[in-house]
Design a protein around this motif. Structure first.
Motif, PDB file in Angstrom:
ATOM      1  N   GLY A 149       0.796  -1.223   0.000  1.00  0.00           N
ATOM      2  CA  GLY A 149       0.000   0.000   0.000  1.00  0.00           C
ATOM      3  C   GLY A 149       0.832   1.279   0.000  1.00  0.00           C
ATOM      4  O   GLY A 149       0.286   2.369  -0.057  1.00  0.00           O
ATOM      5  N   GLN A 150       2.142   1.159   0.049  1.00  0.00           N
ATOM      6  CA  GLN A 150       3.015   2.334   0.020  1.00  0.00           C
ATOM      7  C   GLN A 150       3.552   2.539  -1.383  1.00  0.00           C
ATOM      8  O   GLN A 150       4.148   1.621  -1.954  1.00  0.00           O
ATOM      9  CB  GLN A 150       4.205   2.141   0.960  1.00  0.00           C
ATOM     10  CG  GLN A 150       3.783   2.156   2.389  1.00  0.00           C
ATOM     11  CD  GLN A 150       4.127   3.464   3.105  1.00  0.00           C
ATOM     12  OE1 GLN A 150       4.734   3.414   4.090  1.00  0.00           O
ATOM     13  NE2 GLN A 150       3.729   4.626   2.619  1.00  0.00           N
ATOM     14  N   GLU A 151       3.351   3.743  -1.924  1.00  0.00           N
ATOM     15  CA  GLU A 151       3.884   4.023  -3.257  1.00  0.00           C
ATOM     16  C   GLU A 151       5.411   4.084  -3.193  1.00  0.00           C
ATOM     17  O   GLU A 151       5.981   4.713  -2.312  1.00  0.00           O
ATOM     18  CB  GLU A 151       3.330   5.357  -3.788  1.00  0.00           C
ATOM     19  CG  GLU A 151       3.807   5.635  -5.200  1.00  0.00           C
ATOM     20  CD  GLU A 151       3.079   6.792  -5.863  1.00  0.00           C
ATOM     21  OE1 GLU A 151       1.882   6.635  -6.176  1.00  0.00           O
ATOM     22  OE2 GLU A 151       3.720   7.839  -6.078  1.00  0.00           O
ATOM     23  N   LEU A 152       6.051   3.380  -4.141  1.00  0.00           N
ATOM     24  CA  LEU A 152       7.512   3.376  -4.205  1.00  0.00           C
ATOM     25  C   LEU A 152       7.991   4.375  -5.245  1.00  0.00           C
ATOM     26  O   LEU A 152       8.981   5.060  -5.053  1.00  0.00           O
ATOM     27  CB  LEU A 152       8.016   1.978  -4.552  1.00  0.00           C
ATOM     28  CG  LEU A 152       7.717   0.892  -3.528  1.00  0.00           C
ATOM     29  CD1 LEU A 152       8.022  -0.480  -4.091  1.00  0.00           C
ATOM     30  CD2 LEU A 152       8.518   1.132  -2.255  1.00  0.00           C
ATOM     31  N   GLY A 153       7.278   4.413  -6.374  1.00  0.00           N
ATOM     32  CA  GLY A 153       7.688   5.320  -7.437  1.00  0.00           C
ATOM     33  C   GLY A 153       6.644   5.358  -8.527  1.00  0.00           C
ATOM     34  O   GLY A 153       5.770   4.493  -8.617  1.00  0.00           O
ATOM     35  N   CYS A 154       6.741   6.401  -9.354  1.00  0.00           N
ATOM     36  CA  CYS A 154       5.804   6.571 -10.452  1.00  0.00           C
ATOM     37  C   CYS A 154       6.558   7.225 -11.608  1.00  0.00           C
ATOM     38  O   CYS A 154       7.286   8.194 -11.395  1.00  0.00           O
ATOM     39  CB  CYS A 154       4.640   7.452 -10.008  1.00  0.00           C
ATOM     40  SG  CYS A 154       3.490   7.873 -11.333  1.00  0.00           S
ATOM     41  N   VAL A 155       6.384   6.664 -12.800  1.00  0.00           N
ATOM     42  CA  VAL A 155       7.039   7.217 -13.985  1.00  0.00           C
ATOM     43  C   VAL A 155       6.020   7.321 -15.107  1.00  0.00           C
ATOM     44  O   VAL A 155       5.191   6.425 -15.285  1.00  0.00           O
ATOM     45  CB  VAL A 155       8.219   6.310 -14.443  1.00  0.00           C
ATOM     46  CG1 VAL A 155       8.817   6.799 -15.759  1.00  0.00           C
ATOM     47  CG2 VAL A 155       9.292   6.248 -13.373  1.00  0.00           C
ATOM     48  N   LYS A 156       6.072   8.433 -15.840  1.00  0.00           N
ATOM     49  CA  LYS A 156       5.249   8.600 -17.041  1.00  0.00           C
ATOM     50  C   LYS A 156       6.173   8.580 -18.249  1.00  0.00           C
ATOM     51  O   LYS A 156       7.233   9.210 -18.239  1.00  0.00           O
ATOM     52  CB  LYS A 156       4.539   9.953 -17.016  1.00  0.00           C
ATOM     53  CG  LYS A 156       3.333  10.024 -16.126  1.00  0.00           C
ATOM     54  CD  LYS A 156       2.483  11.224 -16.542  1.00  0.00           C
ATOM     55  CE  LYS A 156       2.298  12.169 -15.414  1.00  0.00           C
ATOM     56  NZ  LYS A 156       1.539  13.350 -15.659  1.00  0.00           N
ATOM     57  N   LEU A 157       5.739   7.846 -19.269  1.00  0.00           N
ATOM     58  CA  LEU A 157       6.495   7.755 -20.515  1.00  0.00           C
ATOM     59  C   LEU A 157       5.604   8.178 -21.670  1.00  0.00           C
ATOM     60  O   LEU A 157       4.392   7.963 -21.634  1.00  0.00           O
ATOM     61  CB  LEU A 157       6.926   6.305 -20.780  1.00  0.00           C
ATOM     62  CG  LEU A 157       7.734   5.588 -19.694  1.00  0.00           C
ATOM     63  CD1 LEU A 157       7.826   4.115 -20.028  1.00  0.00           C
ATOM     64  CD2 LEU A 157       9.116   6.191 -19.598  1.00  0.00           C
ATOM     65  N   ALA A 158       6.211   8.752 -22.699  1.00  0.00           N
ATOM     66  CA  ALA A 158       5.498   9.014 -23.950  1.00  0.00           C
ATOM     67  C   ALA A 158       6.403   8.511 -25.059  1.00  0.00           C
ATOM     68  O   ALA A 158       7.624   8.734 -25.019  1.00  0.00           O
ATOM     69  CB  ALA A 158       5.234  10.509 -24.110  1.00  0.00           C
ATOM     70  N   PHE A 159       5.830   7.786 -26.002  1.00  0.00           N
ATOM     71  CA  PHE A 159       6.645   7.269 -27.099  1.00  0.00           C
ATOM     72  C   PHE A 159       5.774   6.962 -28.308  1.00  0.00           C
ATOM     73  O   PHE A 159       4.549   6.880 -28.199  1.00  0.00           O
ATOM     74  CB  PHE A 159       7.424   6.007 -26.677  1.00  0.00           C
ATOM     75  CG  PHE A 159       6.543   4.890 -26.188  1.00  0.00           C
ATOM     76  CD1 PHE A 159       6.052   3.925 -27.058  1.00  0.00           C
ATOM     77  CD2 PHE A 159       6.205   4.804 -24.848  1.00  0.00           C
ATOM     78  CE1 PHE A 159       5.231   2.904 -26.602  1.00  0.00           C
ATOM     79  CE2 PHE A 159       5.375   3.786 -24.372  1.00  0.00           C
ATOM     80  CZ  PHE A 159       4.904   2.831 -25.262  1.00  0.00           C
ATOM     81  N   SER A 160       6.435   6.781 -29.436  1.00  0.00           N
ATOM     82  CA  SER A 160       5.737   6.402 -30.666  1.00  0.00           C
ATOM     83  C   SER A 160       6.210   5.019 -31.085  1.00  0.00           C
ATOM     84  O   SER A 160       7.379   4.688 -30.928  1.00  0.00           O
ATOM     85  CB  SER A 160       6.067   7.387 -31.783  1.00  0.00           C
ATOM     86  OG  SER A 160       5.662   8.677 -31.412  1.00  0.00           O
ATOM     87  N   LEU A 161       5.272   4.236 -31.608  1.00  0.00           N
ATOM     88  CA  LEU A 161       5.590   2.908 -32.130  1.00  0.00           C
ATOM     89  C   LEU A 161       5.363   2.896 -33.627  1.00  0.00           C
ATOM     90  O   LEU A 161       4.397   3.478 -34.121  1.00  0.00           O
ATOM     91  CB  LEU A 161       4.674   1.839 -31.529  1.00  0.00           C
ATOM     92  CG  LEU A 161       4.976   1.274 -30.159  1.00  0.00           C
ATOM     93  CD1 LEU A 161       4.023   0.103 -29.894  1.00  0.00           C
ATOM     94  CD2 LEU A 161       6.423   0.811 -30.035  1.00  0.00           C
ATOM     95  N   GLN A 162       6.255   2.198 -34.309  1.00  0.00           N
ATOM     96  CA  GLN A 162       6.105   2.020 -35.741  1.00  0.00           C
ATOM     97  C   GLN A 162       6.361   0.550 -36.039  1.00  0.00           C
ATOM     98  O   GLN A 162       7.466   0.067 -35.811  1.00  0.00           O
ATOM     99  CB  GLN A 162       7.149   2.886 -36.451  1.00  0.00           C
ATOM    100  CG  GLN A 162       6.959   2.976 -37.940  1.00  0.00           C
ATOM    101  CD  GLN A 162       7.994   3.931 -38.547  1.00  0.00           C
ATOM    102  OE1 GLN A 162       8.708   4.635 -37.842  1.00  0.00           O
ATOM    103  NE2 GLN A 162       8.069   3.916 -39.846  1.00  0.00           N
ATOM    104  N   SER A 163       5.331  -0.178 -36.444  1.00  0.00           N
ATOM    105  CA  SER A 163       5.547  -1.588 -36.743  1.00  0.00           C
ATOM    106  C   SER A 163       5.617  -1.765 -38.254  1.00  0.00           C
ATOM    107  O   SER A 163       4.954  -1.055 -39.004  1.00  0.00           O
ATOM    108  CB  SER A 163       4.465  -2.457 -36.114  1.00  0.00           C
ATOM    109  OG  SER A 163       3.190  -1.946 -36.434  1.00  0.00           O
ATOM    110  N   GLN A 164       6.445  -2.700 -38.633  1.00  0.00           N
ATOM    111  CA  GLN A 164       6.688  -2.907 -40.080  1.00  0.00           C
ATOM    112  C   GLN A 164       5.542  -3.684 -40.700  1.00  0.00           C
ATOM    113  O   GLN A 164       5.023  -4.583 -40.110  1.00  0.00           O
ATOM    114  CB  GLN A 164       7.998  -3.679 -40.282  1.00  0.00           C
ATOM    115  CG  GLN A 164       9.178  -3.009 -39.601  1.00  0.00           C
ATOM    116  CD  GLN A 164       9.373  -1.552 -40.044  1.00  0.00           C
ATOM    117  OE1 GLN A 164       9.083  -1.196 -41.178  1.00  0.00           O
ATOM    118  NE2 GLN A 164       9.840  -0.721 -39.130  1.00  0.00           N
TER     119      GLN A 164
END
Length: 164
Positions: A149-164
């Motif tokens: 119940g204790q938050e250890l960490g939080c990360v936000k990511l933004a990215f683009s995907l391109q599949s062949q």
């Protein structure tokens, strides 16, 4: 920033786990392809079982961000015990896969407090059959880790995907 790689910590200032740096190339990420990642993370606290991770994954549809569901453990999923998942992927007692082994980065719980860094390392992204909703596009991901119940960490990511 849309259509480019970006990251930020989103936890409380008191969160023990902080991402110090993260870089990913190429941008957009190509599947299949090679992904070069470097990262540094610091933890003021040992992370032990049960280690919970909550992912919220959003994909841009025009100007809207749509939250993707959790399907087959992909998408906006809650993993109640990351330690067990790691044990299933990498049996305890076996060595951690490269490049983790070289840089002394653990792949099993508990993760001791301290600083971990991964210099630029290449990973191969195989040609996996991704569901149609997980192909080309811009994504935002929020990962929150907690234990008891204790938050250890939080990360936000933004990215683009391109599949062949």
């Amino acid at each position: 920033q849309v259509g480019g790689f970006a990251w930020e910590n989103c936890g409380d200032k008191t969160d023990p786990v902080v991402l110090q740096s993260l870089s990913v190339a190429p941008d957009p990420i190509s599947i299949p392809g090679s992904l070069r990642v470097s990262a540094a993370i610091s933890s003021g606290k040992t992370m032990a079982s049960p280690l919970k991770a909550v992912l919220v994954v959003e994909k841009a549809l025009g100007d809207l961000w749509i939250q993707l569901p959790c399907i087959d453990q992909l998408g906006s999923c809650t993993y109640n015990d990351v330690c067990t998942i790691l044990d299933n992927l990498i049996p305890p007692g076996t060595t951690c896969p490269e490049p983790l082994l070289t840089y002394g980065i653990p792949c099993h719980c508990p993760f001791k407090a301290g600083s971990y860094s991964l210099p630029a390392s290449d990973f191969v992204l195989p040609d996996v059959e991704l569901p149609a909703w997980m192909t080309n596009g811009n994504y935002r991901v929020r990962v929150t880790a907690s234990s008891g119940g204790q938050e250890l960490g939080c990360v936000k990511l933004a990215f683009s995907l391109q599949s062949q």
